[in-house]
Design a protein around this motif. Sequence first.
Motif, mmCIF file in Angstrom:
data_model
loop_
_atom_site.group_PDB
_atom_site.id
_atom_site.type_symbol
_atom_site.label_atom_id
_atom_site.label_comp_id
_atom_site.label_asym_id
_atom_site.label_seq_id
_atom_site.Cartn_x
_atom_site.Cartn_y
_atom_site.Cartn_z
ATOM 1 N N GLU A 48 -1.930 -1.509 0.361
ATOM 2 C CA GLU A 48 -1.925 -1.287 1.809
ATOM 3 C C GLU A 48 -0.638 -1.862 2.413
ATOM 4 O O GLU A 48 0.035 -1.203 3.204
ATOM 5 N N LYS A 49 -0.298 -3.080 1.987
ATOM 6 C CA LYS A 49 0.920 -3.729 2.510
ATOM 7 C C LYS A 49 2.155 -2.915 2.158
ATOM 8 O O LYS A 49 3.054 -2.744 2.966
ATOM 9 N N LYS A 50 2.174 -2.412 0.931
ATOM 10 C CA LYS A 50 3.326 -1.608 0.494
ATOM 11 C C LYS A 50 3.463 -0.375 1.374
ATOM 12 O O LYS A 50 4.560 0.024 1.744
ATOM 13 N N LYS A 51 2.318 0.219 1.698
ATOM 14 C CA LYS A 51 2.334 1.435 2.515
ATOM 15 C C LYS A 51 2.906 1.128 3.897
ATOM 16 O O LYS A 51 3.733 1.865 4.413
ATOM 17 N N ALA B 134 -9.764 -5.868 -7.751
ATOM 18 C CA ALA B 134 -9.703 -4.562 -7.089
ATOM 19 C C ALA B 134 -9.368 -4.739 -5.616
ATOM 20 O O ALA B 134 -8.578 -3.976 -5.043
ATOM 21 N N MET B 135 -9.945 -5.784 -5.004
ATOM 22 C CA MET B 135 -9.673 -6.023 -3.592
ATOM 23 C C MET B 135 -8.233 -6.429 -3.366
ATOM 24 O O MET B 135 -7.561 -5.931 -2.466
ATOM 25 N N SER B 136 -7.778 -7.335 -4.210
ATOM 26 C CA SER B 136 -6.413 -7.826 -4.058
ATOM 27 C C SER B 136 -5.409 -6.692 -4.286
ATOM 28 O O SER B 136 -4.412 -6.564 -3.562
ATOM 29 N N TYR B 137 -5.694 -5.842 -5.242
ATOM 30 C CA TYR B 137 -4.815 -4.701 -5.517
ATOM 31 C C TYR B 137 -4.769 -3.759 -4.310
ATOM 32 O O TYR B 137 -3.700 -3.321 -3.888
ATOM 33 N N ALA C 10 4.851 -1.407 4.708
ATOM 34 C CA ALA C 10 6.270 -1.755 4.580
ATOM 35 C C ALA C 10 7.128 -0.492 4.490
ATOM 36 O O ALA C 10 8.214 -0.412 5.059
ATOM 37 N N LYS C 11 6.596 0.487 3.776
ATOM 38 C CA LYS C 11 7.322 1.743 3.613
ATOM 39 C C LYS C 11 7.439 2.487 4.955
ATOM 40 O O LYS C 11 8.480 3.036 5.285
ATOM 41 N N ALA C 12 6.357 2.469 5.694
ATOM 42 C CA ALA C 12 6.298 3.231 6.944
ATOM 43 C C ALA C 12 7.223 2.636 8.004
ATOM 44 O O ALA C 12 7.769 3.349 8.838
ATOM 45 N N SER C 13 7.411 1.291 7.964
ATOM 46 C CA SER C 13 8.209 0.684 9.037
ATOM 47 C C SER C 13 9.694 0.645 8.699
ATOM 48 O O SER C 13 10.098 0.867 7.598
#
Lengths: 318, 251
Positions: free
Chosen positions: A310-313, A302-305, A315-318
């Motif tokens: 979070e990273k995907k979010k 669950a933590m790793s997911y 990456a999307k924002a930048s």
Amino acid sequence: MSEKEVKNMEEIFEARIARDEKIEPKDWMPEKYRKTHIRQISQHAHSEVVGMLPEGNWITRAPSLRRKAALLAKVQDEAGHGLYLYSATETLGISREELYDQLHSGKAKYSSIFNYPSITWADIGAIGWLVDGAAIINQVALCGTSFGPYARAMVRICKEESFHQRQGYEIMLTLCNGTPEQKEMAQDALNRWWWPSLMMFGPRDEDSPHTAQSMKWKLKRKTNDELRQQFVDQTVPQADILGITIPDPDMTYNPETGHYEFGEIDWDEFWQVVKGHGPCNKERMEARVGAWERGSWVREAAMSYAEKQEKKKIAKAS
Amino acid sequence: MKNQDLYNYILGIADNSLILGQRLGELCGHGPNLETDIALTNIALDLFGQTRSYYQYAARIAGDGKTEDDVAMLRVERDYKNVLLVEQPNTHFGHVIARQYLFDVFHLLLMTELQNSKDETLAAVARKGIKEVSYHQRFSGDWLKRLGDGTEESRTKMQEAIDHFWPYTAELFDTTESDQKMIKSGIGVDVSLLKESYYKEVTETLEEATLDVPENPYFKKGGKQGIHTEHMGFLLTELQYMQRTYPNMSW
Ligand SMILES: [Fe+2]
Ligand SMILES: [Fe+2]
């Protein structure tokens, strides 16, 4: 802070408590206050969670669908109580992991009552009636305790506990109005749960070293013996209505004091269970530790997911 | 019994909820954390709530003073009509989630259609249950993704669980003789028509969870005909323990 300053803070702190002000997590508090509260609130949280086990034990075997659903809901409430209380403890600057560690390593205690086995359906009735009943008496006294998050958790929890107690009593009443076999089952449960329930209030006042300090911080408003007496006075008439007998040949009503006088508690048994050698101490810990260990891959996943999301979010924002 | 086919049809739906609820009930207090314990208990409570409405209805149809508990607990194994999927054990949390998800997707499709049943009682249970069941699917689907796309270890475990339960999915879409009669009369849902939407939904979620869709073409069935797996007898032993040991008493 100099010693004098600390002394000054302590005086202000004690005065606030004396005025019945609530202490909040961000407020200054003496280290001893913090430690005592971590110990007591987490011990309470552990009791809720370990308490799920003896009752959870009967979910699959409950005699009717209505009882099964009610029992599930009750055990779920206890999980909820555990959650509020862990959260209240966390406000004092300790993590959930540390708290679980303390439970699993045996460093932290939980209510000894849950080290007794629940072996018949009537035990579910007796636990609700007596154990939740005793818990309410302890907890109502805590609704006015000085630490804000604990007091607020108690108010919420007390409401649910009194529902549990009524439900347990109703199970007993149904058994006592049932067949002779059912009534016998109820009597047997009372025989086994009565004395351990009295022990829930802790050692006699003269053997209870923390009482004075706890009274001052309003962690206790009545002594162990006072609360125990209140429980006995409340419960004996309820047993009379059920038509079953409290397993204490010394139980007598004193019309002058208005109290029931009861026999001597087996303190050797009390200490045996507290020290870890009760009927189910080992089983309860194995169940908790086992669940925690079997769940570790799940919690890690669950933590790793969550991190990946979070990273995907980002990456999307930048 | 006058309405034997309706009775059978109701049990076909009710038994799934009962048996899955019973499995979830075993877990209470033993899950990976308090939050999952609470959530799975919620699901079990919803399932028991639904199943009680069905059994109360079935008991009325059966007549002769039968109660919901008689119908739920006093049948022999061969008379339980749940699918094999729901009776499988809680081997590990991945199994719990795979079993739940594979059932929930079906359950939601079924409930959606059942709302239009000509039988007012069944339609009402479905209308009330649909919100609950869509929450179940969200919960199990979210966990499927978390465990599939979590760590290496969790991915392996989740894939193994999906592979394990896959052969039990086809049975969901079978119909018994009673089912067919109920479908004809506009009471029952033709589950065979739900198959395509089911596998489409499941495939999408598995892909999102970075899991493979199993290619195993061999499926297991029997539950709907009362031919269960070896796990069932043990489950019923606990479920029926009190009713069998102390017959004819009220609790
Ligand atoms: Fe509680
Ligand atoms: Fe309780």
